[in-house]
Design a protein around this motif. Structure first.
Motif, mmCIF file in Angstrom:
data_model
loop_
_atom_site.group_PDB
_atom_site.id
_atom_site.type_symbol
_atom_site.label_atom_id
_atom_site.label_comp_id
_atom_site.label_asym_id
_atom_site.label_seq_id
_atom_site.Cartn_x
_atom_site.Cartn_y
_atom_site.Cartn_z
ATOM 1 N N GLY A 402 -10.363 2.871 -24.214
ATOM 2 C CA GLY A 402 -9.263 2.149 -23.924
ATOM 3 C C GLY A 402 -8.169 2.911 -23.806
ATOM 4 O O GLY A 402 -7.193 2.374 -23.788
ATOM 5 N N THR A 403 -8.149 3.361 -22.288
ATOM 6 C CA THR A 403 -7.566 4.204 -21.889
ATOM 7 C C THR A 403 -8.089 4.079 -19.887
ATOM 8 O O THR A 403 -9.223 3.950 -19.864
ATOM 9 N N THR A 404 -7.142 3.373 -19.284
ATOM 10 C CA THR A 404 -7.337 2.687 -17.738
ATOM 11 C C THR A 404 -6.818 4.066 -17.161
ATOM 12 O O THR A 404 -5.878 3.813 -16.737
ATOM 13 N N TYR A 405 -7.903 4.772 -16.066
ATOM 14 C CA TYR A 405 -7.178 5.596 -15.031
ATOM 15 C C TYR A 405 -6.722 5.079 -13.937
ATOM 16 O O TYR A 405 -7.736 3.702 -13.786
ATOM 17 N N PHE A 406 -5.760 5.548 -13.309
ATOM 18 C CA PHE A 406 -5.799 5.025 -12.239
ATOM 19 C C PHE A 406 -5.648 6.685 -11.229
ATOM 20 O O PHE A 406 -4.961 7.119 -10.941
ATOM 21 N N ALA A 407 -6.717 6.469 -10.392
ATOM 22 C CA ALA A 407 -6.669 7.274 -9.435
ATOM 23 C C ALA A 407 -7.239 6.933 -7.723
ATOM 24 O O ALA A 407 -7.664 5.901 -7.662
ATOM 25 N N VAL A 408 -6.307 7.743 -7.077
ATOM 26 C CA VAL A 408 -6.406 7.258 -5.475
ATOM 27 C C VAL A 408 -7.919 7.209 -5.039
ATOM 28 O O VAL A 408 -8.443 8.000 -4.871
ATOM 29 N N GLN A 409 -8.513 6.153 -4.622
ATOM 30 C CA GLN A 409 -9.927 6.005 -4.287
ATOM 31 C C GLN A 409 -10.107 5.361 -2.719
ATOM 32 O O GLN A 409 -11.670 5.739 -2.240
ATOM 33 N N PHE A 410 -8.690 5.108 -1.716
ATOM 34 C CA PHE A 410 -8.974 4.593 -0.698
ATOM 35 C C PHE A 410 -8.078 4.723 0.156
ATOM 36 O O PHE A 410 -6.707 4.596 -0.735
ATOM 37 N N GLN A 411 -7.541 4.744 1.276
ATOM 38 C CA GLN A 411 -7.196 4.495 2.796
ATOM 39 C C GLN A 411 -7.200 3.241 2.927
ATOM 40 O O GLN A 411 -8.490 2.815 3.388
ATOM 41 N N GLY A 412 -6.297 2.505 3.529
ATOM 42 C CA GLY A 412 -6.814 1.096 3.719
ATOM 43 C C GLY A 412 -5.016 1.315 5.126
ATOM 44 O O GLY A 412 -4.475 1.605 5.456
ATOM 45 N N VAL A 413 -6.382 0.640 6.088
ATOM 46 C CA VAL A 413 -6.487 0.434 7.875
ATOM 47 C C VAL A 413 -6.745 -1.012 8.322
ATOM 48 O O VAL A 413 -6.989 -1.785 7.831
ATOM 49 N N ASN A 414 -4.782 -1.840 8.925
ATOM 50 C CA ASN A 414 -5.381 -2.233 9.620
ATOM 51 C C ASN A 414 -6.584 -3.123 10.878
ATOM 52 O O ASN A 414 -7.351 -1.896 10.860
ATOM 53 N N ALA A 415 -6.587 -3.752 11.000
ATOM 54 C CA ALA A 415 -7.209 -4.007 12.392
ATOM 55 C C ALA A 415 -7.639 -3.435 13.333
ATOM 56 O O ALA A 415 -8.411 -3.186 14.472
ATOM 57 N N LYS A 416 -6.222 -2.327 13.554
ATOM 58 C CA LYS A 416 -5.957 -1.297 14.719
ATOM 59 C C LYS A 416 -6.473 -0.426 14.456
ATOM 60 O O LYS A 416 -6.529 0.496 15.303
ATOM 61 N N GLY A 417 -6.678 -0.420 13.293
ATOM 62 C CA GLY A 417 -7.060 1.449 12.200
ATOM 63 C C GLY A 417 -6.360 2.133 12.216
ATOM 64 O O GLY A 417 -6.198 3.095 11.605
ATOM 65 N N PHE A 418 -4.672 1.558 12.454
ATOM 66 C CA PHE A 418 -3.789 1.775 11.495
ATOM 67 C C PHE A 418 -3.608 2.111 10.138
ATOM 68 O O PHE A 418 -4.041 1.097 9.776
ATOM 69 N N GLY A 419 -3.367 2.968 9.722
ATOM 70 C CA GLY A 419 -2.784 3.652 8.177
ATOM 71 C C GLY A 419 -1.983 4.014 8.051
ATOM 72 O O GLY A 419 -1.717 4.875 6.406
ATOM 73 N N ASP A 420 -1.259 4.409 8.712
ATOM 74 C CA ASP A 420 -0.655 5.909 8.325
ATOM 75 C C ASP A 420 0.854 6.197 7.954
ATOM 76 O O ASP A 420 1.856 6.193 8.920
ATOM 77 N N PHE A 421 0.980 5.544 6.657
ATOM 78 C CA PHE A 421 2.358 5.580 6.312
ATOM 79 C C PHE A 421 2.329 6.065 5.228
ATOM 80 O O PHE A 421 4.018 5.542 4.598
#
Length: 495
Positions: A402-421
Motif C-alpha cells: 500500500g506504500t509506493t517507495y521512491f529512491a534514486v535508481q539511475f542518473q541520466g546522460v545525453n547523447a554526448k554523455g553529459f548529465g552533471d547538473f
C-alpha cells in the motif's frame, strides 16, 4: 526537505506536509550498533508480505512488520544508485514502521554547492500515486508558491485549473494568501494555528475550507471544497505573431499519462500553423515520465536530427543490468489514462533548430531531461527565467503493502554523455517570475523576455512586476517553493 527550528517555523511544517518526503511514521529511533553485517535476502522473496494486508487486495499476503522492513532494506541494497553510501548502523529492529526505516536508508553525501546529494527520497500511498498519473489530485485545483518563509510570510497563486473549485470561485494567478479558516497565514506562529493551516492547504479528505486572499490589495474570501480534480498537463496554448514569424507558446505542467495526447494535439496545431519558434513554459513542471519528455523533444526537433540518436542513457548501480538507451520517440508510447492516444501513433514534428524554455528552480527532472536531451543532439536550447532545480536522477517507483517507495535508481546522460547538473542548469537570461500577468500573456515578464531575446539577443532587466515579486522574498530565499507533492518533481521510467 526542511527541519523544524522553532514554533515560529510554520512554513516549514507546511512544506513537510506538502512535499511528502516519507514521514508518516514514528520518529526515527537512534541507530543500533550492529554486531555483524546486515543479513539481506532478495527483495522479491518478501515483497507484498504485509503486517496489515489491504482489504480486497489480490496482491497483499499476510506477513509481519519484519517482512516489510526487510523488503525496504533489500530493495535499497539492490537498486539504490548510491547503495554503497547508505549508513550501515541502522538496524530494522529499531524502527516501528517501514517508512521510518526507509527515510534513513540514503546517502549522506553533498554536492559541490553543499546541498544534500539525495534530496529525492520519499514515499506516498500507492492509491495517491496511481491517481496522480492520470492527473487526478485531491484539492482545490490551484498551485501555490511560497515566496517568503519567515514572517510576514507570503504565498501566491501561480496556476488555477479551469473548472476546478478554485477556478469556479474566480481565483486568479497572483492572488495572495492571507488566512485559512480564520487563522492568519501571514503571522500566525503557534502549533494549533499550524495544524489548521495544514488541514486547509493540504486536505486529506473532501471538505470545505475558507481562504482569505488579496488581489491588488483588495481583500476577498472564498469557500473552497476539496474534491478530486482532473488537472491539465497542457494549458494556455498560443500562437504569437511577430515581425519575423509565428511563435508557439504553451504552459506544460506535468509529464503524466494525460500529457501525451494533449502535447500531440497542440504540436499538430503548431505544425499546421507553420510556427518558426517555440516557447515551452516549464517553470512549474517538476517532471514525470521520461518517455513523455522524449516524445516532446522529438516533436520539437524532428527526425532530421534525432533519428538513431539517444535521448537519454540511464546509468545504474553496479548490481543492475544496463538498460537500452531511451531514444527520441517518433511514435506514441500509448500511456493508459482518460482518452489515451493509441500506441504507435506517428508524432508530429516542428523541425526546430532552437527552442526556448521558461524555467525556475521548480523546473525539475524530466523537464531538465528535455533540455539536456536536445542539447545532446545540438539543438540550441535557451533558458529564460531561473536556474533549474538540478535532478539528473530518476526512479522506478516500487509499491509494497500500500506504500509506493521512491529512491534514486539511475542518473541520466545525453547523447554526448553529459548529465552533471545536480546544482541545476543556469538560465541564458535571468528573469524573475511575474505574477502580475497571466501565463501566456505576451506582456508577462518571462515570456516577454523570451520574445525580446529571440528578436534582439538581449536580456531584459528586472521590471516593475518582477521587482514587486522580489520585494515579497526574504534575502534567504533563493527560489520560490511550490507547495506540491514530491512525486511531481521526479523522472520516472516505466517497467
Amino acid at each position: 526537505m526542511y527541519s523544524l527550528r522553532s514554533s515560529l517555523a510554520i512554513p516549514l511544517v507546511l512544506l513537510l506536509s506538502a512535499c511528502g518526503g516519507g514521514g508518516g511514521g514514528a520518529p526515527v529511533a537512534p541507530p543500533v550498533t550492529p554486531t555483524g553485517p546486515t543479513a539481506l535476502v532478495a527483495a522479491s522473496t518478501v515483497a507484498n508480505r504485509c503486517e496489515a494486508p489491504r482489504s480486497g487486495s489480490s496482491i497483499d499476503k499476510q506477513g509481519a512488520l519484519l517482512d516489510e522492513l526487510t523488503w525496504v532494506r533489500s530493495w535499497i541494497d539492490e537498486t539504490y544508485l548510491w547503495y554503497r553510501e547508505v549508513p550501515s548502523t541502522y538496524q530494522p529492529q529499531s524502527f516501528s514502521t517501514p517508512i521510518a526505516y526507509f527515510d534513513v536508508l540514503k546517502t549522506t553525501a553533498t554536492t559541490a554547492s553543499g546541498k544534500p546529494k539525495d534530496q529525492f527520497h520519499f514515499t506516498y500511498t500507492t492509491a495517491e500515486w496511481e491517481a496522480s498519473l492520470n492527473g487526478v489530485e485531491l484539492g482545490y485545483g490551484m498551485l501555490l508558491a511560497l515566496t517568503r518563509t519567515t514572517p510576514p510570510r507570503s504565498a501566491v497563486v501561480t496556476i488555477v485549473e479551469p473548472g476546478s473549485p478554485a477556478g469556479l470561485a474566480g481565483l486568479q494567478r497572483g492572488d495572495v494568501l492571507q488566512a485559512i479558516d480564520g487563522v492568519d497565514f501571514v503571522y500566525a506562529a503557534d502549533p494549533a494555528s499550524a495544524k489548521i493551516i495544514n488541514a486547509g492547504l493540504f486536505p486529506k479528505a473532501q471538505g470545505t475550507h475558507t481562504l482569505g486572499l488579496s488581489r491588488n490589495g483588495v481583500a476577498m474570501s472564498v469557500n473552497l471544497t476539496a474534491v478530486d480534480v482532473s488537472t491539465s498537463a497542457v494549458q494556455n496554448e498560443r500562437i504569437i505573431d511577430t515581425p519575423t514569424g509565428k511563435v508557439g507558446y504553451l504552459t506544460f505542467n506535468s509529464h503524466n499519462n494525460v500529457a501525451e495526447r494533449q502535447l500531440v494535439e497542440t504540436m499538430r496545431r503548431f505544425q499546421a500553423a507553420g510556427i518558426s519558434d517555440l516557447v515551452l513554459d516549464v517553470r512549474y513542471n517538476g517532471g514525470g515520465y521520461l518517455d513523455v519528455a522524449s516524445e516532446l523533444a522529438y516533436m520539437i526537433a524532428g527526425p532530421q536530427v534525432t533519428t538513431g540518436k539517444t535521448f537519454e542513457q540511464t546509468l545504474f548501480n553496479d548490481k543492475t543490468r544496463p538498460g537500452a538507451p531511451v531514444p527520441f520517440h517518433a511514435q506514441s508510447q500509448g500511456f493508459a489514462g482518460p482518452n489515451p492516444l493509441p500506441k504507435g501513433t506517428p508524432l508530429p514534428s516542428l523541425g526546430l533548430k532552437r527552442v526556448t524554455l521558461l524555467t525556475t528552480g521548480n523546473t525539475c527532472s524530466a523537464s531538465e531531461a528535455i533540455i539536456n536531451g536536445l542539447r545532446g543532439v545540438d539543438v540550441q536550447v535557451n533558458l529564460i527565467g531561473g536556474t533549474t532545480c538540478g535532478k539528473p536522477y530518476g526512479f522506478y517507483p516500487a509499491p509494497n503493502c500500500g506504500t509506493t517507495y521512491f529512491a534514486v535508481q539511475f542518473q541520466g546522460v545525453n547523447a554526448k554523455g553529459f548529465g552533471d547538473f545536480a546544482d541545476g542548469m543556469a538560465p541564458t537570461c535571468d528573469v524573475a517570475d511575474d505574477y502580475q500577468h497571466q501565463l501566456g500573456d505576451a506582456a508577462e515578464g518571462m515570456l516577454a523576455a523570451a520574445l525580446r531575446y529571440r528578436s534582439s539577443g538581449s536580456c531584459v532587466p528586472v521590471t516593475g512586476a518582477s521587482r514587486l515579486l522580489s520585494s515579497m522574498q526574504s534575502p534567504a530565499d533563493t527560489a520560490l517553493r511550490l507547495l506540491r507533492p514530491a512525486y511531481k518533481e521526479i523522472a520516472v521510467m516505466k517497467r
